[in-house]
Design an enzyme around this catalytic site. Structure first.
Site, short mmCIF file in Angstrom:
data_model
loop_
_atom_site.label_atom_id
_atom_site.label_comp_id
_atom_site.label_asym_id
_atom_site.label_seq_id
_atom_site.Cartn_x
_atom_site.Cartn_y
_atom_site.Cartn_z
N GLY A 136 64.68 8.70 40.33
CA GLY A 136 64.13 9.47 41.43
C GLY A 136 64.50 10.94 41.46
O GLY A 136 64.06 11.68 42.34
N CYS A 258 64.10 12.41 27.28
CA CYS A 258 65.46 12.93 27.12
C CYS A 258 66.01 12.52 25.75
O CYS A 258 67.16 12.09 25.62
CB CYS A 258 66.37 12.47 28.25
#
Length: 326
Positions: A136, A258
């Site tokens: 989130g 990532c």
């Protein structure tokens, strides 16, 4: 230094993963890999940013950040409402525990996580989809930059979905939650179910996550992860294609990971560009040029930006690509 930081420092690098990364990333990054490797394998060098929550801003928190050597990350291209503080020294500002009914004052994150949201450039009143939203952090960052007319946060994994909902509850007042919806759908199906619906879509896809993979708990788990890595690009490509279907004409999508992996980054975007005639890549070189004082960007990366962790700028890895739908 708290217990969590001590535990992180004591973690052992998994030799199986490191050997695999050495072979893969020496080939893809050349000499740059050795510098990146030093940061990724040394948690004591890792840096963390602090994103203030505009819904619960505290002057005391700002004072504490300044006392601890933090400085505000600013640039003329940033929304004025974005208040993020960074420290050039390694270490982590104390986290806040989740308490039901209580709004947290700040969010701890890797500063490179800001870049996909900044690239998306959400405007007030727009309809936005965060397709793979857990835990989130990017949804929270997005809400610090603009007030979308509707923010749809999707996370298919049930456990991670609970984490997402807890994060939203911790950072967004109940009075603002009516503009936010959550779901647990397979992102690859959203494009057909919600075709041409959103102005902006963020696709921060499940990926290898190089930092965590380097500290796999055992060799067996590491070998399994390396094997599973082969199927990730197909999943990521499906998610990006679905995001494009969900976009309105003229809308834009940001794809991010990532990981340093070329197969999961520029190769995925290239595959989609070759098979989707209604999208074009957006040049993000201006973003790299304006933020080069705080982030180290790899050179000659097709269709996007790749943040490389360096000592003193230990942000990333983070790949960011932006496409616009014709």
């Amino acid at each position: 230094m708290n217990r969590k930081q001590m535990a992180r420092l004591k973690k052992q690098v998994c030799r199986v993963v490191l050997d695999y990364f050495d072979k893969t990333y020496t080939n893809e990054l050349g000499d740059q890999w050795q510098t990146v490797k030093e940061v990724l394998t040394t948690p004591g060098l890792w840096q963390y940013a602090v994103l203030l929550n505009n819904f619960q801003c505290s002057l005391e928190t700002k004072k504490q950040l300044l006392l601890h050597g933090y400085q505000q990350l600013t640039h003329h291209t940033f929304p004025e409402s974005l208040n993020c503080y960074i420290n050039r020294n390694p270490g982590k500002f104390p986290s806040q525990r989740h308490q039901t009914g209580r709004i947290k004052g700040y969010y701890i994150l890797n500063a490179s996580s800001l870049l996909p949201v900044l690239a998306l450039d959400v405007k007030h009143g727009e309809s936005v989809l965060d397709m793979c939203a857990a835990p989130g952090g990017k949804s929270v960052t997005l809400l610090q930059c603009a007030s979308p007319g509707h923010l749809h946060c999707n996370e298919p994994d049930i456990h991670r979905s609970r984490w997402l909902k807890e994060t939203l509850e911790s950072f967004v007042p109940a009075s603002h939650m009516n503009a936010i919806s959550t779901s647990e759908l397979d992102g690859r199906l959203i494009g057909k179910a919600h075709a041409n619906l959103y102005d902006k879509v963020l696709v921060d896809v499940p990926c290898s996550n190089d930092r965590s993979w380097l500290f796999s708990s055992d060799a067996e788990q590491a070998a399994r992860r390396i094997s599973e890595r082969k199927i990730l690009p197909a999943i990521q490509t499906g998610l990006l294609r679905s995001a494009i279907h969900a976009l309105r004409p003229g809308g834009s999508v940001v794809y991010s990971t990532c990981t340093l992996s070329k197969a999961e980054n520029s190769s995925v975007v290239s595959d989609v560009l070759n098979s989707c005639r209604d999208v074009l890549p957006v040049d993000l070189s201006d973003m790299a040029n304006t933020l080069s004082h705080e982030f180290t960007f790899a050179t000659h990366i097709p269709h996007g930006l790749l943040v490389l962790p360096h000592k003193g700028k230990a942000w990333g890895p983070m790949f960011v690509s932006k496409l616009i739908k014709l």
